[in-house]
Design a protein around this motif. Structure first.
Motif, mmCIF file in Angstrom:
data_model
loop_
_atom_site.group_PDB
_atom_site.id
_atom_site.type_symbol
_atom_site.label_atom_id
_atom_site.label_comp_id
_atom_site.label_asym_id
_atom_site.label_seq_id
_atom_site.Cartn_x
_atom_site.Cartn_y
_atom_site.Cartn_z
ATOM 1 N N UNK A 380 0.893 -1.136 -0.045
ATOM 2 C CA UNK A 380 0.047 0.115 -0.105
ATOM 3 C C UNK A 380 1.071 1.131 -0.115
ATOM 4 N N UNK A 381 0.511 2.063 -0.953
ATOM 5 C CA UNK A 381 1.228 3.486 -1.162
ATOM 6 C C UNK A 381 0.261 4.729 -1.084
ATOM 7 N N UNK A 382 0.625 5.746 -0.813
ATOM 8 C CA UNK A 382 -0.181 6.959 -0.769
ATOM 9 C C UNK A 382 -0.651 7.181 -2.172
ATOM 10 N N UNK A 383 -2.028 7.208 -2.196
ATOM 11 C CA UNK A 383 -2.508 7.580 -3.889
ATOM 12 C C UNK A 383 -3.111 6.256 -4.444
ATOM 13 N N UNK A 384 -2.932 5.036 -3.742
ATOM 14 C CA UNK A 384 -3.337 3.876 -4.365
ATOM 15 C C UNK A 384 -4.565 3.474 -3.535
ATOM 16 N N UNK A 385 -5.532 3.165 -4.574
ATOM 17 C CA UNK A 385 -6.931 2.485 -3.992
ATOM 18 C C UNK A 385 -7.484 1.735 -5.127
ATOM 19 N N UNK A 386 -8.488 0.700 -4.456
ATOM 20 C CA UNK A 386 -9.150 -0.122 -5.284
ATOM 21 C C UNK A 386 -8.375 -0.959 -6.124
ATOM 22 N N UNK A 388 -6.135 -0.438 -7.940
ATOM 23 C CA UNK A 388 -4.780 -0.280 -8.141
ATOM 24 C C UNK A 388 -3.848 -0.993 -6.981
ATOM 25 N N UNK A 389 -4.596 -1.045 -5.937
ATOM 26 C CA UNK A 389 -3.994 -1.909 -4.968
ATOM 27 C C UNK A 389 -3.756 -3.391 -5.164
ATOM 28 N N UNK A 390 -5.014 -3.797 -5.808
ATOM 29 C CA UNK A 390 -5.045 -5.526 -6.120
ATOM 30 C C UNK A 390 -3.919 -5.539 -7.277
ATOM 31 N N UNK A 391 -3.754 -4.649 -8.151
ATOM 32 C CA UNK A 391 -2.634 -4.837 -9.429
ATOM 33 C C UNK A 391 -1.123 -4.905 -8.679
ATOM 34 N N UNK A 392 -1.341 -3.825 -7.577
ATOM 35 C CA UNK A 392 0.347 -3.976 -6.888
ATOM 36 C C UNK A 392 0.381 -5.081 -6.275
ATOM 37 N N UNK A 393 -0.464 -5.808 -5.479
ATOM 38 C CA UNK A 393 -0.433 -7.138 -4.751
ATOM 39 C C UNK A 393 -0.181 -8.131 -5.725
ATOM 40 N N UNK A 394 -0.592 -8.133 -6.918
ATOM 41 C CA UNK A 394 -0.395 -9.385 -7.929
ATOM 42 C C UNK A 394 1.075 -8.982 -8.482
ATOM 43 N N UNK A 395 1.524 -7.902 -8.806
ATOM 44 C CA UNK A 395 2.658 -7.831 -9.019
ATOM 45 C C UNK A 395 3.827 -8.078 -8.149
ATOM 46 N N UNK A 396 3.657 -7.887 -6.791
ATOM 47 C CA UNK A 396 4.520 -8.009 -5.705
ATOM 48 C C UNK A 396 4.723 -9.616 -5.550
ATOM 49 N N UNK A 397 3.540 -10.221 -5.701
ATOM 50 C CA UNK A 397 3.609 -11.757 -5.539
ATOM 51 C C UNK A 397 4.092 -12.266 -6.654
ATOM 52 N N UNK A 398 4.053 -11.593 -7.825
ATOM 53 C CA UNK A 398 4.845 -12.297 -9.107
ATOM 54 C C UNK A 398 6.239 -12.036 -8.908
ATOM 55 N N UNK A 399 6.734 -11.120 -8.532
ATOM 56 C CA UNK A 399 8.224 -10.805 -7.979
ATOM 57 C C UNK A 399 8.532 -11.901 -6.998
ATOM 58 N N UNK A 400 7.810 -12.208 -6.073
ATOM 59 C CA UNK A 400 8.347 -12.897 -5.024
ATOM 60 C C UNK A 400 8.456 -14.432 -5.421
ATOM 61 N N UNK A 401 7.290 -14.914 -6.426
ATOM 62 C CA UNK A 401 7.565 -15.838 -6.968
ATOM 63 C C UNK A 401 8.964 -15.976 -7.776
ATOM 64 N N UNK A 402 9.272 -15.163 -8.654
ATOM 65 C CA UNK A 402 10.450 -15.104 -9.542
ATOM 66 C C UNK A 402 11.566 -14.932 -8.522
ATOM 67 N N UNK A 403 11.652 -14.416 -7.394
ATOM 68 C CA UNK A 403 12.736 -14.400 -6.577
ATOM 69 C C UNK A 403 12.953 -15.678 -5.795
ATOM 70 N N UNK A 404 11.948 -16.488 -5.518
ATOM 71 C CA UNK A 404 11.943 -17.656 -4.870
ATOM 72 C C UNK A 404 12.490 -18.850 -5.953
ATOM 73 N N UNK A 405 12.199 -18.620 -7.163
ATOM 74 C CA UNK A 405 12.700 -19.371 -8.452
ATOM 75 C C UNK A 405 14.155 -19.347 -8.545
#
Length: 409
Positions: A380-386, A388-405
């Protein structure tokens, strides 16, 4: 008035199996006499009572006469004059028609002990054909006892075929079919349930979606057993081995390949898109048998996703994330370990593959754990809502998957 231990308790003791529930039959008594001794009547269709202290079931000796179609069409006679031998005669299999007296003496008028020794499942008499549920019971008993070397007596199998051909199986209510199937999936060899019903010509009446798999070829380089029905038997037995007693895993393993029965003949032995084709027959089966939602949901995921899990190492990071999201894995995380296990059953349920490793299952669980470590508060960052938050979470989870691999390479 005399009391005998009967049924499964006697049978399992003779087989050296752990003791389960004990059932008793009472000869020479009336309902009034039982109640006078403190027994509480609980039987709806025939006189059954609970012991005032042990709460074990005691039933008056009875006979049954066929009065209509189906497994409920019987007239019951529990007169005190009914003998123990007459009560045992109405039972399904000889191994269930053995009684034990208070001094330990066996009463075995139909040769049940002999059939136990010979490892044969045999019907007691012609009255067996009056109850269509007994066809399913025979198959369920085989799921339990086939590992001990039991086979169905040829004359019993022939009688089961006649019952299947008669149309009587259509009188079984879906709840009873599901009950027998669910119990069979909890035993050590569910394939014996399928094979017994298939050999008796009964599987097409109660589980046509599964019967349709038999005789459908698969590519030999992936499935040396070739026949899809045989593959299904192997997968079901692998589920019983890897998740003993777990009928949720067992049902998902049982139904993962239903789409292969719908492959056009000119495409065989390939099965392109069978994972999606299987969703419709799976839904039909679940609706007909009123399958509980927990079983239905995992089965749907396994049917739809099992090929994706098999090729997990080839999927993009975003594709892995979206697979997890389709399974609602961030709200219901336990599903992923279940899905991984079902997919392992599929991969190892093939001729010559029973001892193969399945690293995809471990990797799916590991990547899921990495993605689950991310939540909305973390991104969550200032200015994100609805959205946008969902998309940010998705991107962060994809990054976490990439890092784990990357960390495992």
């Amino acid at each position: 008035m005399k009391t005998y231990l009967v049924g499964g308790a006697v049978r399992d003791a003779l087989l050296g199996l752990p003791a389960g529930d004990r059932d008793w039959v009472v000869v020479g008594a009336t309902q009034a006499e039982m109640e006078a001794q403190g027994f509480r009547a609980v039987g709806k269709d025939f006189p059954v009572f609970l012991h005032p202290e042990t709460q074990e079931e005691y039933a008056l000796a009875r006979t049954e006469r066929k009065s209509g179609r189906g497994y409920r069409g019987f007239v019951v006679d529990a007169d005190p004059s009914v003998t123990l031998e007459e009560d045992l005669q109405r039972r399904d299999f000889t191994l269930n028609a053995i009684a034990r007296d208070a001094d330990g003496t066996l009463v075995d008028p139909y040769g049940g002990a002999r059939d136990l020794e010979a490892r044969v499942l045999r019907h007691v008499g012609p009255a067996f054909s009056e109850d269509p549920l007994r066809v399913l019971r025979a198959a369920r008993f085989m799921a339990r006892f086939a590992p001990l070397g039991f086979t169905v007596a040829p004359d019993t199998l022939a009688l089961m075929r006649q019952m299947a051909d008669s149309g009587e199986l259509s009188t079984l209510v879906p709840e009873r079919v599901w009950q027998e199937l669910r119990r069979a999936l909890g035993y050590a060899q569910p394939s014996a349930f399928l094979r017994t019903l298939h050999d008796a010509g009964a599987l097409r009446h109660v589980l046509p979606e599964l019967d349709a798999l038999y005789g459908v070829p698969q590519r030999a380089e992936f499935h040396p057993e070739i026949d899809t029905g045989v593959h299904q038997e192997l997968v079901s037995d692998m589920a019983a081995r890897l998740a003993p007693g777990d009928d949720v895993i067992g049902f998902a393993a049982l139904t993962h390949d239903l789409g292969k029965a719908l492959t056009p003949a000119d495409v065989l032995p390939r099965h392109l898109g069978h994972e999606h084709a299987g969703l419709k027959p799976l839904q039909a089966l679940c609706e007909r048998l009123k399958v509980p939602s927990e079983h239905r949901e995992l089965a749907t995921m396994a049917c739809r996703e099992h090929l994706n899990v098999h090729r997990l190492f080839e999927l993009r990071d975003s594709t892995v994330h979206d697979l997890l999201a389709r399974c609602d894995a961030f709200r219901k995380p336990a599903r992923i370990a279940q899905l991984a296990l079902v997919c392992e059953c599929d991969k190892r349920g093939r001729a010559g593959s029973a001892e193969d490793d399945y690293p995809q299952g471990r990797e799916l669980v590991r990547l899921h754990a990495a993605a689950c470590a991310i939540n909305a508060r973390d991104v969550a960052r200032d200015g994100l809502s609805g959205p946008q938050i969902g998309e940010a979470v998705r991107n962060a989870r994809i990054d976490a998957i990439a890092q784990a691999r990357a960390a495992s390479r």
